[in-house]
Design a protein around this motif. Structure first.
Motif, PDB file in Angstrom:
ATOM      1  N   ASP A 167       0.836  -1.208   0.000  1.00 47.43           N
ATOM      2  CA  ASP A 167       0.000   0.000   0.000  1.00 47.43           C
ATOM      3  C   ASP A 167       0.868   1.254   0.000  1.00 47.43           C
ATOM      4  N   VAL A 168       1.934   1.227   0.777  1.00 51.08           N
ATOM      5  CA  VAL A 168       2.849   2.375   0.840  1.00 51.08           C
ATOM      6  C   VAL A 168       3.550   2.563  -0.506  1.00 51.08           C
ATOM      7  N   VAL A 169       3.957   1.470  -1.139  1.00 46.48           N
ATOM      8  CA  VAL A 169       4.596   1.548  -2.454  1.00 46.48           C
ATOM      9  C   VAL A 169       3.664   2.202  -3.465  1.00 46.48           C
ATOM     10  N   VAL A 170       2.404   1.789  -3.467  1.00 48.52           N
ATOM     11  CA  VAL A 170       1.427   2.369  -4.398  1.00 48.52           C
ATOM     12  C   VAL A 170       1.283   3.868  -4.155  1.00 48.52           C
ATOM     13  N   ALA A 183      -2.143   9.996   6.195  1.00 48.91           N
ATOM     14  CA  ALA A 183      -3.569  10.324   6.222  1.00 48.91           C
ATOM     15  C   ALA A 183      -4.387   9.324   5.421  1.00 48.91           C
ATOM     16  N   GLU A 184      -3.860   8.924   4.271  1.00 46.00           N
ATOM     17  CA  GLU A 184      -4.581   8.004   3.390  1.00 46.00           C
ATOM     18  C   GLU A 184      -4.704   6.608   3.991  1.00 46.00           C
ATOM     19  N   LEU A 185      -3.634   6.154   4.631  1.00 45.01           N
ATOM     20  CA  LEU A 185      -3.595   4.778   5.138  1.00 45.01           C
ATOM     21  C   LEU A 185      -3.808   4.696   6.646  1.00 45.01           C
ATOM     22  N   ASP A 186      -4.124   5.822   7.268  1.00 44.81           N
ATOM     23  CA  ASP A 186      -4.382   5.867   8.708  1.00 44.81           C
ATOM     24  C   ASP A 186      -3.178   5.366   9.502  1.00 44.81           C
TER      25      ASP A 186
END
Length: 221
Positions: A167-170, A183-186
């Motif tokens: 998710d962080v890579v994306v 913020a996006e991934l909490d």
């Protein structure tokens, strides 16, 4: 029958460097068929400048302190009847090129492009013809040539990461900074930084740009 005189292409110059803005304005105002109708020093000023000046083409810098040129381009292109955008920058990384084009830019030129070529690019883009500098075109062609093999390799490489790390890579591939990712991934900022560090170590990479290119190769950004 009387001939029809076409009006000049209306240009908005967006750059946080006052000297660059002045130079571009002076150069373009002296070019046939072009009129600089306004300037902005940051991406957050673009909406008001569009309303005030109704440009046909926006010359957009990439790196600006409050709202970067890629974000400003994406927002601009979401408006009804948006102007065309030429991203003009000193930074020709694959990340910048791909983000600019995906955000809706019609052209990507380097700031060392000869003045006559910049003026011609403005006229071409206003006429509906996308433009890339020759150096950028070569880089994109090289990228397409290796895309098939790179896709499979990138997917296999990313399979070694945890779902959260992917998710962080994306998010990095989409050009998000650590605060935006959090913020996006909490996640807390410290957690994001920890994930980035682990990703670099696991994949043997040196920096965030390489993570972003991996995400692009895998078709995730």
């Amino acid at each position: 029958m009387a001939g029809v005189t076409s009006r000049p292409v209306r240009v908005l110059v967006v750059d946080d460097d006052a000297l660059v803005r002045a130079g571009l304005t002076m150069m373009l105002d002296g070019a046939p068929g072009i009129a600089v109708v306004g300037e902005a020093s940051d991406g957050d000023q673009v909406p008001a400048a569009l309303d005030a000046h109704a440009p046909d083409v926006v010359l957009m810098d990439v790196r600006m302190p409050r709202v970067d040129g890629i974000t400003a381009t994406r927002r601009l292109r979401a408006r009804p009847r948006p102007p065309e955008v030429i991203v003009l920058t000193t930074f020709d990384t694959d990340e910048n090129i791909l983000h600019a084009l995906r955000a809706g830019a019609s052209g990507f030129l380097l700031k060392d492009t000869p003045p006559a070529r910049i003026a011609e690019a403005v006229r071409q883009v206003a006429a509906g013809e996308p433009i890339l500098s020759p150096r950028i075109t070569r880089r994109l062609m090289d990228r397409v040539a290796v895309q098939a093999g790179a896709y499979a390799q990138a997917r296999a490489t990313l399979a070694t990461l945890s779902p959260r790390e992917r998710d962080v890579v994306v998010a990095i591939g989409r050009g998000h900074g650590n605060a935006e990712i959090g913020a996006e991934l909490d996640m807390t900022l410290a957690t994001v930084k920890s994930h980035v560090s682990h990703i670099l170590t696991k994949l043997g990479l040196d920096n965030r740009t390489q993570i972003a290119l991996l995400a692009h190769d895998a078709g995730l950004a």
